[in-house]
Design a protein around this motif. Sequence first.
Motif, mmCIF file in Angstrom:
data_model
loop_
_atom_site.group_PDB
_atom_site.id
_atom_site.type_symbol
_atom_site.label_atom_id
_atom_site.label_comp_id
_atom_site.label_asym_id
_atom_site.label_seq_id
_atom_site.Cartn_x
_atom_site.Cartn_y
_atom_site.Cartn_z
ATOM 1 N N ALA A 247 0.879 -1.172 0.000
ATOM 2 C CA ALA A 247 0.000 0.000 0.000
ATOM 3 C C ALA A 247 0.919 1.224 0.000
ATOM 4 C CB ALA A 247 -0.914 -0.004 1.219
ATOM 5 N N PRO A 248 1.428 1.627 -1.161
ATOM 6 C CA PRO A 248 2.568 2.540 -1.214
ATOM 7 C C PRO A 248 2.299 3.956 -0.723
ATOM 8 C CG PRO A 248 1.680 2.163 -3.414
ATOM 9 C CD PRO A 248 0.996 1.197 -2.498
ATOM 10 N N PHE A 249 1.032 4.372 -0.632
ATOM 11 C CA PHE A 249 0.737 5.732 -0.174
ATOM 12 C C PHE A 249 0.504 5.816 1.334
ATOM 13 C CE2 PHE A 249 -1.165 6.737 -4.582
ATOM 14 C CZ PHE A 249 0.095 7.045 -5.060
ATOM 15 N N LEU A 250 0.381 4.668 2.008
ATOM 16 C CA LEU A 250 0.095 4.695 3.442
ATOM 17 C C LEU A 250 1.387 4.853 4.239
ATOM 18 C CD1 LEU A 250 -2.671 1.976 3.916
ATOM 19 C CD2 LEU A 250 -2.898 4.405 3.328
ATOM 20 N N LEU A 251 1.331 5.729 5.233
ATOM 21 C CA LEU A 251 2.480 6.001 6.102
ATOM 22 C C LEU A 251 1.995 6.035 7.542
ATOM 23 C CD1 LEU A 251 5.519 6.841 6.292
ATOM 24 C CD2 LEU A 251 4.718 9.220 6.275
ATOM 25 N N GLY A 252 2.460 5.053 8.334
ATOM 26 C CA GLY A 252 2.027 4.963 9.725
ATOM 27 C C GLY A 252 3.058 5.513 10.692
ATOM 28 N N PRO A 253 2.638 5.983 11.848
ATOM 29 C CA PRO A 253 3.553 6.593 12.816
ATOM 30 C C PRO A 253 4.555 5.621 13.430
ATOM 31 C CG PRO A 253 1.355 6.353 13.762
ATOM 32 C CD PRO A 253 1.229 6.018 12.311
ATOM 33 N N LEU A 254 4.329 4.321 13.306
ATOM 34 C CA LEU A 254 5.271 3.345 13.856
ATOM 35 C C LEU A 254 6.407 3.025 12.895
ATOM 36 C CD1 LEU A 254 2.795 0.803 15.523
ATOM 37 C CD2 LEU A 254 3.892 2.815 16.536
ATOM 38 N N PRO A 272 -7.822 3.100 9.034
ATOM 39 C CA PRO A 272 -7.313 3.491 10.352
ATOM 40 C C PRO A 272 -5.798 3.406 10.488
ATOM 41 C CG PRO A 272 -8.311 1.311 10.442
ATOM 42 C CD PRO A 272 -8.616 1.857 9.086
ATOM 43 N N GLY A 273 -5.238 4.393 11.218
ATOM 44 C CA GLY A 273 -3.865 4.301 11.693
ATOM 45 C C GLY A 273 -2.801 4.948 10.852
ATOM 46 N N ALA A 274 -3.119 5.415 9.644
ATOM 47 C CA ALA A 274 -2.071 5.895 8.745
ATOM 48 C C ALA A 274 -2.410 7.257 8.168
ATOM 49 C CB ALA A 274 -1.846 4.893 7.608
ATOM 50 N N ARG A 275 -1.393 7.870 7.596
ATOM 51 C CA ARG A 275 -1.546 9.077 6.806
ATOM 52 C C ARG A 275 -1.319 8.714 5.337
ATOM 53 N NH1 ARG A 275 -2.119 12.944 10.360
ATOM 54 N NH2 ARG A 275 -1.970 14.638 8.838
ATOM 55 N N VAL A 276 -1.532 9.689 4.451
ATOM 56 C CA VAL A 276 -1.459 9.416 3.014
ATOM 57 C C VAL A 276 -0.392 10.299 2.379
ATOM 58 C CG1 VAL A 276 -2.733 9.315 0.840
ATOM 59 C CG2 VAL A 276 -3.927 8.921 3.003
ATOM 60 N N LEU A 277 0.571 9.666 1.727
ATOM 61 C CA LEU A 277 1.565 10.414 0.960
ATOM 62 C C LEU A 277 0.878 11.094 -0.222
ATOM 63 C CD1 LEU A 277 4.393 7.733 0.959
ATOM 64 C CD2 LEU A 277 4.502 9.950 2.114
ATOM 65 N N ASP A 278 1.237 12.332 -0.474
ATOM 66 C CA ASP A 278 0.609 13.124 -1.534
ATOM 67 C C ASP A 278 1.335 12.869 -2.856
ATOM 68 O OD1 ASP A 278 -0.412 15.029 -3.240
ATOM 69 O OD2 ASP A 278 -0.346 16.664 -1.780
ATOM 70 N N PHE A 308 -4.924 0.428 -2.075
ATOM 71 C CA PHE A 308 -5.271 1.736 -1.500
ATOM 72 C C PHE A 308 -4.782 2.928 -2.326
ATOM 73 C CE2 PHE A 308 -5.320 -0.945 2.468
ATOM 74 C CZ PHE A 308 -6.695 -0.895 2.634
ATOM 75 N N LEU A 309 -4.681 2.778 -3.636
ATOM 76 C CA LEU A 309 -4.348 3.942 -4.464
ATOM 77 C C LEU A 309 -5.416 5.016 -4.340
ATOM 78 C CD1 LEU A 309 -2.955 2.448 -7.800
ATOM 79 C CD2 LEU A 309 -1.680 3.310 -5.835
ATOM 80 N N ASN A 310 -6.665 4.609 -4.131
ATOM 81 C CA ASN A 310 -7.751 5.586 -4.032
ATOM 82 C C ASN A 310 -7.668 6.427 -2.769
ATOM 83 O OD1 ASN A 310 -8.357 2.949 -2.922
ATOM 84 N ND2 ASN A 310 -10.431 3.660 -2.520
ATOM 85 N N GLU A 311 -6.812 6.063 -1.811
ATOM 86 C CA GLU A 311 -6.633 6.917 -0.633
ATOM 87 C C GLU A 311 -6.063 8.283 -1.010
ATOM 88 O OE1 GLU A 311 -7.426 6.557 2.687
ATOM 89 O OE2 GLU A 311 -8.616 4.913 1.876
ATOM 90 N N ALA A 312 -5.401 8.367 -2.173
ATOM 91 C CA ALA A 312 -4.877 9.666 -2.625
ATOM 92 C C ALA A 312 -5.989 10.681 -2.838
ATOM 93 C CB ALA A 312 -4.072 9.487 -3.905
ATOM 94 N N MET A 313 -7.233 10.207 -2.962
ATOM 95 C CA MET A 313 -8.348 11.126 -3.186
ATOM 96 C C MET A 313 -8.662 11.990 -1.966
ATOM 97 S SD MET A 313 -9.145 10.934 -6.291
ATOM 98 C CE MET A 313 -10.689 11.840 -6.294
#
Length: 559
Positions: A247-254, A272-278, A308-313
């Motif tokens: 899931a290359p756009f997901l970035l978690g705090p851990l 849940p749990g991650a942020r999204v690389l722009d 999760f490419l659609n998380e970029a939306m």
Amino acid sequence: MHVAVLASGTEAEWALSELPGGLKMLSVDAPGRPVTIRLSVPLGDAAGYWHPQADWNRTLVADWEGRASVSLVDGLAAGCLYDYAGATMLTFAAADPVSEVTLRFGVSEEQDTYVVHLDLPAAPAARQLLFVPRAESVAAAMRMLRNWFAAEVPAMPVPESARVPVYSTWYAFNQQVNAAAVETQADLAAGLGCGVLILDDGWQSLGSGRGYAGCGDWVPDPDKFPDFAGHVARVREGGIRYMAWIAPFLLGPLAMCYEEWAVFAPAAARVPGARVLDPRRPEVRAHVVRMCVSLVNDYGLDGLKVDFLNEAMVYAGDGRGDIGHALTELLTELRSALEAVRPDVLLELRQPYVGPGMAAFGNMLRSIDCPADATANRVRTIDTSLLAVGGAVHSDMLLWDTSASAEAAARQLIGTLHSVPQISVRLDTLTQEQLETTRFWLAEWQRLRPQLLDGIVEPGRPDDLYSLVEAVADGRCVLSVYSERTVPLRPTVFSETVLINATSTDNVVLDVRDGGATVDIEVHAPTGRMTRQSRISLLPGLHRLPVPRMGLVRFRSST
């Protein structure tokens, strides 16, 4: 159909032209200005409206309710209004599958019409909308659109391995995977005819516990896979190609890289749990390409399941650039870089990013998750296939109760017939009956693949949830019936007809619609065991034929 064109602050120029194959194209020229295109048709005998984001809402809604926002990774600006006979009344698609578009659609209570309003962003070139003439079915109209997009969007090559059954670890293991367990399943899967293994979430460091707080580093968990490259090589030696989830756009705090990359991921993910690389940031695009290529190159992988490419939306509409255009640039670079290290690379995409615009970036197009839901798998795979260009359509991973009946296993397999099946149960826990069932249906799918994947498929009305699906090629017809209804049969037209009984009863009602014929029949139970072999005369009209539920009957011409 009535068309109105509006452009903010200017008078738009527009033209309607004829295209080869019967399509029409509306071109709207308003450089640098947003454009609204409003369509309106009389209600007539309208029954439903299909669009790529329809999911279960595929009947008529009021125009104050119908809403969609689409882009390259979240559907396509397209829709089809159809009547009770299944014939289309309005079929359209934006020629540009990349840009963000918002739509409003539904029944106008004031005008007694069906309306569709498309809001298209400003662009330097003319905006173009395709229209399909009235067709006998939604599928027939979509074939015309697919043909147009196929000529316009060069598709990624589809190797044979993208068109064979897959074993996935997700539902079988969730995140509790390890090298030994995966190798055991790979050996069993190969024996059943699977040609690809997908190692899903859990292989990576910090890949435990639901949620995505550990995403970002994409290195193997040393406890689960102490020698990941060696493990991949052992599986591949058994004749199965190997893919891994990312899931290359997901970035978690851990993640160890979180501090370095958090500045490029200002928005929280919807998972849940991650942020999204722009992806609009060039640093992010280079980072994603580098990570994916390293995984394939360093560990000998055959490809990636890109999730999760659609998380970029989450960044759509913020005024800082179009997400679809940024993703086009990224995915173009990614495909080129991966093909440089593995020319026949496999890339799995999933709903909702499986539309024509993604044809150049993936060759396996999967239904979105629907664990143990055979109906959803059927509907979603057929929905995907309606506008799929190039890539092979895949089912969501198949999950069933390994202590249940053979019928329970067969139901899941039959629900995915018109796509490439992905199996995700622990094969060493299947009962003997379930094992026979799985082997039989995978073998039958392979035999019927020319019809199921490459034939002319007519699934009926979308609001009927595709309860009778016909696939035809090379003189053979496959009929899959999922509800109690009469099944039209033309025994003199085809050298073989295969009728699959996915209903809850142990018989099917045939409506012989040609001159009738004498045919040889074979009836098989869900496990593949033959229960009847005989020659029968099928005269025109209705016939009730005993066929076990989740079984099939083959009709072959006796002349």
